[in-house]
Each structure stands twice: as structure tokens, then as C-alpha cells.
Design an enzyme around this catalytic site. Structure first.
Site, PDB file in Angstrom:
ATOM      1  N   GLU A 124       0.876  -1.177   0.000  1.00 34.36           N
ATOM      2  CA  GLU A 124       0.000   0.000   0.000  1.00 34.36           C
ATOM      3  C   GLU A 124       0.901   1.209   0.000  1.00 34.36           C
ATOM      4  OE1 GLU A 124      -3.684  -1.738   2.706  1.00 34.36           O
ATOM      5  OE2 GLU A 124      -2.622   0.064   3.356  1.00 34.36           O
TER       6      GLU A 124
ATOM      7  N   ASP B 175      -5.592   9.592  10.529  1.00 31.34           N
ATOM      8  CA  ASP B 175      -4.258   9.103  10.870  1.00 31.34           C
ATOM      9  C   ASP B 175      -3.756   9.639  12.201  1.00 31.34           C
ATOM     10  OD1 ASP B 175      -3.325   7.367   8.706  1.00 31.34           O
ATOM     11  OD2 ASP B 175      -3.716   9.119   7.462  1.00 31.34           O
TER      12      ASP B 175
END
Ligand SMILES: Cc1ncc(COP(=O)(O)O)c(C=O)c1O
Lengths: 275, 403
Positions: A51, A62
Site C-alpha cells: 500500500e 491518521d
């Protein structure tokens, strides 16, 4: 068909009676050259799927590690087209390892869904995970992806109940990424036993392999996750090697550190024999 | 809240105002906002919920707020009559409490015990902390570090009210960063926490919900001007951060074709400098914080930090309904620089004896230009949405005074 790269990889992993290792890194952190070397090191040390993170100024989902990684990549002027270019370069010598672009909707929206899909396909990207583009909002993107055999990889979480999962599964392809904890990346780790039921439900409703991530940092945790999942996703722990490379100024530390960690994780995952 | 008009069809079932709005959130939050929408629909129809809000508005917030004829400013400009909708007289000093009250009462209906909020100027944070103190709920306010510094009086007020302040250092430490951090908290605390958003932006149903709660401004103003002048105004005007006070004033007038709707964005150092907060005048459509709307962004889709002397306007986006109102041509959007706002701040203080917040000072600064386009016997209502007590330190600094 590029989508088949993901399917072929899961077929291979299944034949080897093990779970897959899915490795995340941020493109352009500490720089694009190091990211390129890191992708190869990850692949060479047992990462089954890569990824590649595309940086965004406002990464709402995040935690601090990946936030900082994104800021470093942006400080290096890493643009979405550079991330696509990085994958194209990786593809020159690797036709088999699936590469998924992970990020947020706005840079892709800004480039235009049609232009993005075309460029991503040409570069050999297999699919995307766009965190803030839930099934309710990705119809336009999916129409473009269908033309270029790109996978829309969807997220499922502990808040995704069974009735909703049908919506999440509709239009999903490749695999489903199950976010093991309610929270941001790099936060606390989940107890595999407590989410085993959710993972089973996601697999049953979607009919797709389920990769589980968030909070997995070492071989022991990866092995535990491998028992319940078709793939184990590790992100922040890889990104921390890019951070030490950045801090020390020795960028070769990024591929070396990531490669070593991938080796540890893939060995631990392979030790868990799947039926 | 019960004013019906043809624009009630927006947002549509997908939470869209034309091509703007929507629900661009991480999957963790999707079930939560769908649930919130369901609960809000039920509350909206419940007479007991409305009665509870009306009672608090009357006895706690101090509504209706007056509609005041700003006689000396009118004389000063020598044009149409200027009325101020005095939402700065609300408890806590701004319009923000209209919305906080509604959202916190909804949170309580949903059994939530912990309220989180983002704040820029601190007005929304203070209003949220106030309502949470009143109902005994835990309150956590996310505030950019830069704003913690320039809005010290409000930070102290929030602490007095029992709120926990979380300074946010990511980005430029302003409103957008505070909102990112609030969203991160929400994905982490999905069970007990209600996110009380302070402006008419964010994922559906927030833009609709905040608009509905703030519409009391326009509902009252419409009735008050009819009583005072026997007719509707020719223009209504408000400053725009995310757009909540403006949409609250505009919405009840949207069907009144003869009423111009005028928003004023913050032009900071000037739109041409790139250092501003004027998303409609200097941005393009994109996706941030749960909605598709006009945003300040680079060619690569990265969000550009906003700049405004006013912490409450210092945001790179705008509520999706304004994006739609602008693209359909129903509303007009002007802008005003830091310096112009500072001058207007002083003008209003000297002529009307009202110290406005720096946010509505942006609207005051454009009064002259708007009046120039109106007949002398025209009527204009401007929302004086906040008082300037919180700004005296930053204004003193900008004018070179030590206090
Ligand atoms: C007094 C005042 N006016 C206006 C605003 C801007 O917000 P909005 O555009 O949502 O009304 C703020 C925000 O903090 C404020 O405090």
C-alpha cells in the site's frame, strides 16, 4: 486485467496455506528514491501487497506517525502524480506484486476521477483505498475505475454492523480492509479474539478476502492476527523506519529497516498454518 | 425552526445541496452520522424538543435578540437604513449558542455524555462549554495553538466553565487543524461522544442541522422588520467563516426574491496575496471535513492554510449550502481585508457604542459598498453576530497599543 493481480496474489497465498502481509509506506518519505528502494525491500522480504500512501495535508484518520510521514512527503513536494510515477517505476521490474494507493479523496478529486483512473491504470496501480470516500460517495469514481479495471477497496470497522456491511460490500473488489480498532492509525491494538466475529461477518457478506490492520507492530501481534485474517496490514511500524532515516539523514535506513521488519513479520505470519 | 420554504428540499436525501455537501467521512463514522440523521429527524418533529429549545432561548440565551436601527451609521453612509440584528447580545456573546443548545439537547436525547467541539475564535467553544456546564456534561474543546494564543480570554472562560482544552499543534494550529483533531477524537470515542460542530459545514446532517438551529436569527429578523417597517428588507448581510450565522439569517428570506442575500468573506492580506480565508472568492470545489465545497487548495489538491485577523473566519472552506447559493446566483459573496475590518471595528464602536467582534466587522466594512448599490429609501439588515470583548487584545496589538 490488473485486478487479477490482487486475486492471483490471494490465490497464491492461500495455496501456501498462510495469510498475506500487506505493507504500507508513505511515498516521498524520506524521499521518492528511498520509497522506491523501500518498495523493493518490502517485496524482497515477504510483503505480498504494497500500500503506497499518497500524502494529504489533513489526514483526519491518521495518528501522529503517519501524519508526520505525510508532512515530510509534502515538505519534499511529493504530488499525486509523483506517487503514480513511483508505482510506474516499480512496475518496470515487477509485474506481480499488487500495489494499492492509499490516501484521501481531495487530491484524487482535484486531478479528476477520469484522469486519475487512466493514469493509475497506466502506471500499474491495482486499486485505491480513499479513507474519506465511503460507498455513499464513490459512485462517480467507481464508474471510472470500471473502465480501467481498478479495484475500489473498502474499509470496514467495528462500527460496521451486518446490515451496513451489505452496502460496504456492494461495489467492493480486491479485498476488504478491516480496521481493527475505532481510532486513528498507529493507536492501540485490537485483541484478535474480540474482532474475530466481525472479520468472519465481513468475509461472509463480501465474499472477499479480509485484511486486518491498525495497531499491528511486531511478529507476535501479526501471527495472532494471521489466525483470523486473510491478510495482515502493517503501517505505522514501517513508517517509523522512514522517520529514523529522515532524522539520521541516512536514507538507506528506510529500505533496510523496512526490509528487516517485513522479514520478521512475514516469517511470523507464515508460521501460522491456515486451513 | 418551523419556517417552511421551497429551499427545504435541500439538502436532498444524499445530504446534497446541488453538487455540494454529502458525507465524506471514514467508515468508522458512517454508522454514527446515519444514526445522528435519524435521531435529528425524529427530534425535529417532536414538539417537546422544540418546547425545550424555545424555553432555553427565552430564559437562558435571551431571545429574541433586538433588531436595532443603527441610526448614526446610517447617517454616516447617507444611504439606505441599516438595521443590526443584535445576536451579540445573546448569552456568551455570539450566535454560536443558538446552535450549541440545539445540538447538546439532541446529544442528551441520544444518551451521549461527552461533548467534543472545535473552536477558532473560542466563541463556539465557550458556548459549548456553557451549555455543557448547564446540563452537567463532560466537554472537550479542540483549539489550534495559534488561536489559544490570540484568544486568551475565551480560553480562560472555557476552563472556568469546566471544559478541557486540547491545544492542537498540527498544521498552522488554527480552526481546520482543530477540526481534524476533533474528528480523530470522534473515531476513537464512538460510543459516548457527540461531536458538536460549530458551523454549517461538515458531513450531512450537520450543515442542515446547524442551519435549522441558526435560522431563528432570520425568522426573528423577518418578523421584526415587518413589525417595524411594514415591509421586507432589500438586503440582508452577514460575515462568513463556515457560514452558520449567515445561513441562519439568509434561509428564512430565500424565497423572498426581492431580498438580496450578501455574505462577506475574510480577504486577510488581500485575495491576490494568497493569504486569506475567502473560499468562495479564491478557492475551488474539493472535499474536506466531510463535505464537498469550495476550498482553498493547491493545484495538487492539498489544503492551503487560511489567513484572517479574525480567528472565527480563519478557515479554508465554507458550508456547502453557501457554495450552492453562490453557484445558483441566489446569494452574493463579497470579501474584506484585515485592515478594512479593523477600521470598521473602530467605526462601529465610535458611532454606535457597540464594540463588534472582528468577524461581523468584516460585514460592517462592506456596508458602504452595498449601500451604494441600493436606493436611499432601502432597508438593510446586517447580522451583528458577536461582540468584540474577546478581540480587544488582538485589536490593541494590531493598532500598536500595549494593554
Ligand atoms: C462572532 C462570530 N461571528 C462569526 C463567526 C464565523 O462563523 P460562521 O460563519 O459559522 O457564523 C464566528 C466563529 O467563531 C464568531 O465567533
Amino acid at each position: 486485467m490488473p485486478t487479477s493481480r490482487i486475486t492471483a496474489r490471494f490465490d497464491k497465498v492461500k495455496a501456501e496455506k498462510r495469510a498475506a502481509l500487506v505493507a504500507y509506506l508513505m511515498a516521498g518519505d524520506p524521499d521518492l528514491e528511498a520509497s522506491f528502494a523501500s518498495m523493493q525491500a518490502l517485496r524482497d522480504n515477504g510483503a505480498d501487497i504494497i500500500e503506497i500512501g499518497a500524502p494529504f495535508t489533513d489526514p483526519m484518520a491518521d495518528g501522529p506517525s503517519i501524519q508526520r510521514a505525510g508532512l515530510r512527503a509534502l515538505a519534499n513536494h511529493t504530488k499525486l502524480i509523483d506517487v503514480i510515477g513511483l508505482v510506474a517505476r516499480f512496475r518496470e521490474t515487477d509485474q506481480d506484486t499488487p500495489v494499492i494507493l492509499m490516501g484521501y479523496a481531495n487530491p484524487v478529486h482535484s486531478l479528476g476521477y477520469a484522469s486519475f483512473a487512466e493514469a493509475a491504470h497506466a502506471a500499474g496501480i491495482d486499486g485505491t483505498i480513499l479513507v474519506d470516500l465511503p460507498p455513499e460517495e464513490d459512485a462517480e469514481l467507481r464508474a471510472e475505475y470500471a473502465r480501467h479495471d481498478l479495484s475500489v477497496i473498502r474499509l470496514a470497522t467495528p462500527t460496521t454492523h451486518e446490515a451496513r456491511m451489505a452496502k460496504v460490500a456492494d461495489g467492493a473488489s480486491g479485498f476488504v480492509y478491516f480496521v481493527a480498532v475505532n481510532g486513528v492509525t498507529g493507536a492501540g491494538s485490537a485483541d484478535p479474539e474480540s474482532i474475530a466475529g466481525n472479520v468472519e461477518m465481513v468475509r461472509r457478506v463480501s465474499g472477499l478476502p479480509v485484511c486486518v490492520g491498525f495497531g499491528v507492530k511486531n511478529g507476535a501481534q501479526a501471527a495472532e492476527m494471521a489466525k483470523i485474517a486473510d491478510g495482515v496490514v502493517v503501517g505505522s511500524a514501517f513508517v517509523e523506519h522512514a522517520q529514523s532515516a529522515h532524522e539520521s539523514g541516512d536514507y538507506s535506513k528506510a529500505p533496510r529497516g523496512m526490509g528487516a521488519l517485513a522479514g520478521e513479520l512475514s516469517a511470523a505470519i507464515a508460521a501460522v498454518v491456515k486451513a | 425552526m418551523d419556517l417552511r420554504n421551497t429551499w427545504d428540499k435541500w439538502p436532498d436525501a444524499n445530504g446534497r445541496f446541488g453538487e455540494f455537501g454529502g458525507r465524506y467521512v471514514a467508515e468508522t463514522l458512517m454508522p454514527l452520522i446515519l444514526d445522528l440523521e435519524k435521531e435529528y429527524r425524529a427530534a425535529k418533529l417532536d414538539p417537546a424538543f422544540k418546547a425545550q429549545i424555545d424555553d432555553m432561548w427565552a430564559h437562558y440565551v435571551g431571545r429574541p435578540s433586538p433588531l436595532y436601527f443603527a441610526e448614526r451609521l446610517t447617517e454616516h453612509f447617507g444611504g439606505a437604513k441599516i438595521y443590526f440584528k443584535r445576536d451579540e447580545l445573546n448569552h456568551t456573546g455570539a450566535h454560536k449558542i443558538n446552535n450549541c443548545l440545539g445540538q447538546v439537547l439532541l446529544a442528551m436525547r441520544m444518551g451521549k455524555t461527552r461533548i467534543i467541539a472545535e473552536t477558532g475564535a473560542g466563541q463556539h467553544g465557550v458556548a459549548t462549554a456553557t451549555i455543557c456546564a448547564r446540563f452537567g456534561l463532560k466537554c472537550v474543546v479542540f483549539m489550534g495553538e495559534t488561536d489559544v494564543e490570540r484568544q486568551k480570554p475565551n480560553v480562560f472562560r472555557m476552563r472556568l466553565l469546566g471544559a478541557e482544552i486540547v491545544p492542537v499543534s498540527s498544521g498552522t494550529g488554527t480552526l481546520k487543524d482543530a477540526m481534524n483533531e476533533a474528528l480523530r477524537d470522534w473515531v476513537t470515542n464512538v460510543d459516548d461522544t457527540f461531536y458538536c460542530i460549530g458551523t454549517a459545514a461538515g458531513p450531512h446532517p450537520y450543515p442542515e442541522m446547524v442551519r435549522d438551529f441558526q435560522s431563528i436569527i432570520g425568522i426573528e429578523a423577518r418578523q421584526q422588520i415587518l413589525e417595524r417597517e411594514g415591509r421586507l428588507p432589500d438586503a440582508v448581510m452577514a460575515c462568513i467563516g463556515g457560514g452558520s450565522n449567515a445561513i441562519g439569517l439568509f434561509h428564512p428570506f430565500i424565497d423572498d426574491e426581492g431580498v438580496r442575500l450578501i455574505g462577506v468573506e475574510a480577504a486577510g492580506h488581500g485575495i491576490e496575496t494568497g493569504e486569506h480565508a475567502a473560499a468562495l472568492n479564491g478557492g475551488k470545489p474539493g472535499i474536506l471535513h466531510g463535505n464537498r465545497t469550495y476550498l482553498l487548495q493547491t493545484d495538487d489538491g492539498q489544503i492551503v492554510d487560511a489567513h484572517s485577523i479574525s480567528a472565527g473566519l480563519d478557515y479554508p472552506g465554507i458550508g456547502p449550502e453557501h457554495a450552492f447559493l453562490r453557484d445558483t446566483g441566489r446569494a452574493e459573496y463579497l470579501s474584506c481585508t484585515d485592515d478594512e475590518a479593523l477600521a470598521a471595528f473602530q467605526l462601529c464602536t465610535q458611532l454606535e457604542g457597540i464594540i463588534p467582534a472582528l468577524e461581523p466587522a468584516h460585514a460592517i466594512a462592506r456596508l458602504g459598498d452595498v449601500l451604494d448599490t441600493m436606493d436611499k429609501d432601502g432597508l438593510l439588515i446586517m447580522n451583528l453576530c458577536g461582540r468584540g470583548d474577546k478581540d480587544v487584545f488582538s485589536v490593541a496589538k494590531a493598532l500598536g497599543f500595549e494593554i
